[in-house]
Motif scaffolding. Structure first.
Motif, mmCIF file in Angstrom:
data_model
loop_
_atom_site.group_PDB
_atom_site.id
_atom_site.type_symbol
_atom_site.label_atom_id
_atom_site.label_comp_id
_atom_site.label_asym_id
_atom_site.label_seq_id
_atom_site.Cartn_x
_atom_site.Cartn_y
_atom_site.Cartn_z
ATOM 1 N N ALA A 81 71.456 44.011 86.112
ATOM 2 C CA ALA A 81 72.533 44.989 85.505
ATOM 3 C C ALA A 81 72.928 44.149 84.183
ATOM 4 C CB ALA A 81 74.243 44.476 85.760
ATOM 5 N N ASP A 82 72.679 43.013 83.852
ATOM 6 C CA ASP A 82 72.923 43.027 81.750
ATOM 7 C C ASP A 82 71.452 42.766 81.235
ATOM 8 O OD1 ASP A 82 74.020 41.366 84.092
ATOM 9 O OD2 ASP A 82 73.637 39.548 82.900
ATOM 10 N N GLU A 83 70.604 43.941 82.654
ATOM 11 C CA GLU A 83 68.380 43.564 81.378
ATOM 12 C C GLU A 83 68.909 45.451 81.377
ATOM 13 O OE1 GLU A 83 68.289 41.023 79.536
ATOM 14 O OE2 GLU A 83 68.749 39.713 80.572
ATOM 15 N N GLN A 84 69.798 45.879 81.753
ATOM 16 C CA GLN A 84 69.309 47.453 81.928
ATOM 17 C C GLN A 84 68.932 47.929 80.880
ATOM 18 O OE1 GLN A 84 71.731 49.146 85.186
ATOM 19 N NE2 GLN A 84 71.030 47.992 86.660
ATOM 20 N N VAL A 85 68.565 49.279 80.308
ATOM 21 C CA VAL A 85 68.135 50.047 79.503
ATOM 22 C C VAL A 85 67.331 49.056 78.062
ATOM 23 C CG1 VAL A 85 69.719 52.003 79.215
ATOM 24 C CG2 VAL A 85 70.917 50.155 80.096
ATOM 25 N N LYS A 86 66.764 47.930 77.906
ATOM 26 C CA LYS A 86 66.231 47.503 77.269
ATOM 27 C C LYS A 86 64.253 47.927 77.141
ATOM 28 C CE LYS A 86 69.454 43.395 77.679
ATOM 29 N NZ LYS A 86 69.621 41.768 77.643
ATOM 30 N N GLY A 87 64.416 48.491 78.144
ATOM 31 C CA GLY A 87 63.077 49.156 77.919
ATOM 32 C C GLY A 87 62.352 48.048 79.192
ATOM 33 N N TYR A 88 62.337 47.086 79.819
ATOM 34 C CA TYR A 88 61.830 46.291 80.988
ATOM 35 C C TYR A 88 61.762 47.276 81.883
ATOM 36 C CZ TYR A 88 63.419 42.113 78.797
ATOM 37 O OH TYR A 88 63.866 41.238 77.941
ATOM 38 N N GLY A 89 62.542 48.708 82.518
ATOM 39 C CA GLY A 89 61.778 48.956 83.479
ATOM 40 C C GLY A 89 60.889 50.366 83.106
ATOM 41 N N THR A 90 60.521 50.748 81.835
ATOM 42 C CA THR A 90 59.311 51.299 81.943
ATOM 43 C C THR A 90 58.147 49.848 81.639
ATOM 44 O OG1 THR A 90 60.814 52.935 80.543
ATOM 45 C CG2 THR A 90 58.579 52.295 79.584
ATOM 46 N N ARG A 91 58.394 48.365 81.483
ATOM 47 C CA ARG A 91 57.658 47.825 80.927
ATOM 48 C C ARG A 91 56.584 47.722 82.406
ATOM 49 N NH1 ARG A 91 58.409 43.365 76.623
ATOM 50 N NH2 ARG A 91 56.735 42.810 76.911
ATOM 51 N N LEU A 92 57.545 47.422 83.215
ATOM 52 C CA LEU A 92 57.655 48.025 84.845
ATOM 53 C C LEU A 92 56.643 48.228 84.966
ATOM 54 C CD1 LEU A 92 58.278 45.372 86.954
ATOM 55 C CD2 LEU A 92 59.754 47.177 87.510
ATOM 56 N N MET A 93 56.658 49.775 84.865
ATOM 57 C CA MET A 93 56.163 50.593 85.801
ATOM 58 C C MET A 93 54.777 50.677 84.699
ATOM 59 S SD MET A 93 55.873 52.637 87.770
ATOM 60 C CE MET A 93 57.890 53.146 88.283
ATOM 61 N N ASN A 94 54.291 50.405 84.202
ATOM 62 C CA ASN A 94 53.452 50.271 83.095
ATOM 63 C C ASN A 94 52.846 49.488 83.535
ATOM 64 O OD1 ASN A 94 54.113 52.319 81.551
ATOM 65 N ND2 ASN A 94 54.157 51.521 80.065
ATOM 66 N N HIS A 95 52.664 47.601 83.806
ATOM 67 C CA HIS A 95 52.461 46.587 84.490
ATOM 68 C C HIS A 95 51.458 47.449 85.777
ATOM 69 C CE1 HIS A 95 53.332 44.197 80.814
ATOM 70 N NE2 HIS A 95 52.489 43.712 80.918
ATOM 71 N N LEU A 96 52.595 47.393 86.495
ATOM 72 C CA LEU A 96 52.164 48.417 88.086
ATOM 73 C C LEU A 96 51.498 49.091 88.309
ATOM 74 C CD1 LEU A 96 53.280 48.945 90.791
ATOM 75 C CD2 LEU A 96 54.630 50.785 90.805
ATOM 76 N N LYS A 97 50.993 50.027 87.079
ATOM 77 C CA LYS A 97 50.276 50.809 87.693
ATOM 78 C C LYS A 97 48.693 50.404 87.181
ATOM 79 C CE LYS A 97 53.105 54.995 85.573
ATOM 80 N NZ LYS A 97 53.890 56.061 84.611
#
Ligand code: ACO
Length: 162
Positions: A81-97
């Motif tokens: 929760a405290d770390e949402q909307v900081k861009g981590y979700g996007t970077r995570l998806m890029n690493h996954l891809k």
């Protein structure tokens, strides 16, 4: 900040991170039964790409690669929760891809997205139209009526991470 891919391989550090990730999923995905989350995160057919900061997991994606079909099914995706909307979700998806393409040899992802996460998946290149031939995925992923089936084609050449 690090992005690591791990599965239930008995390595202590990996187990600690997977348990941390399971707890984030349980909190962020309250409609998912906890036992189901534990089962998939710990299942040896699943892998998890995790965001690790100061040796603590702050989020991740658990997926199952179907190597013969060259697609992966994303089971769970969340950032604490405290770390949402900081861009981590996007970077995570890029690493996954990057990992799924270069290590697993996958060309596509499929996922059942929660209604409120459709916007996030659209920003990561997912569509509600399924272009992947039905023969490649039908019978592999289980029908699930709590979400919308979405697809992402992984670009074969693009560098996703630096
Ligand atoms: N709806 C619409 N847009 C969103 C959402 C959302 N729920 N969440 C993030 N975004 C947008 C952001 O505004 C941002 O847009 P921008 O690039 O225009 O600024 C973009 O998506 C990426 O934002 P990030 O900061 O990279 O995303 P974040 O780190 O917050 O991670 C995530 C997104 C994983 C959805 C996180 O908010 C979360 O854990 N939510 C709760 C759990 C959840 O819903 N998980 C997905 C369920 S479906 C599944 O697991 C298969």
């Amino acid at each position: 900040l690090r992005f690591v891919c791990a599965s239930n391989d008995g390595i202590d550090e990996h187990m600690v991170w997977l348990i941390g990730l399971k707890n984030i999923f349980a909190r962020q995905l309250p409609n998912m039964p906890r036992e189901y989350i534990v089962r998939l995160v710990m299942d040896r057919n699943h892998k998890s790409v995790m965001v690790v900061r100061r040796n603590l997991v702050v989020g991740g994606i658990t997926y199952r690669p179907y190597l013969s079909q060259k697609f992966g099914e994303i089971a769970f995706c969340a950032i604490t929760a405290d770390e949402q909307v900081k861009g981590y979700g996007t970077r995570l998806m890029n690493h996954l891809k990057q990992h799924a393409r270069d290590v697993d040899g996958l060309t596509h992802f499929l996922t059942y997205a929660d209604n409120n996460a459709v916007g996030y998946f659209v920003k990561q290149g997912f569509t509600k139209e399924i272009y992947l031939e039905r023969d490649r995925w039908h019978g592999y992923i289980k029908d699930y009526d709590g979400g919308i089936l979405m697809e992402c084609r992984i670009d074969p050449k693009l560098p996703f991470t630096d």
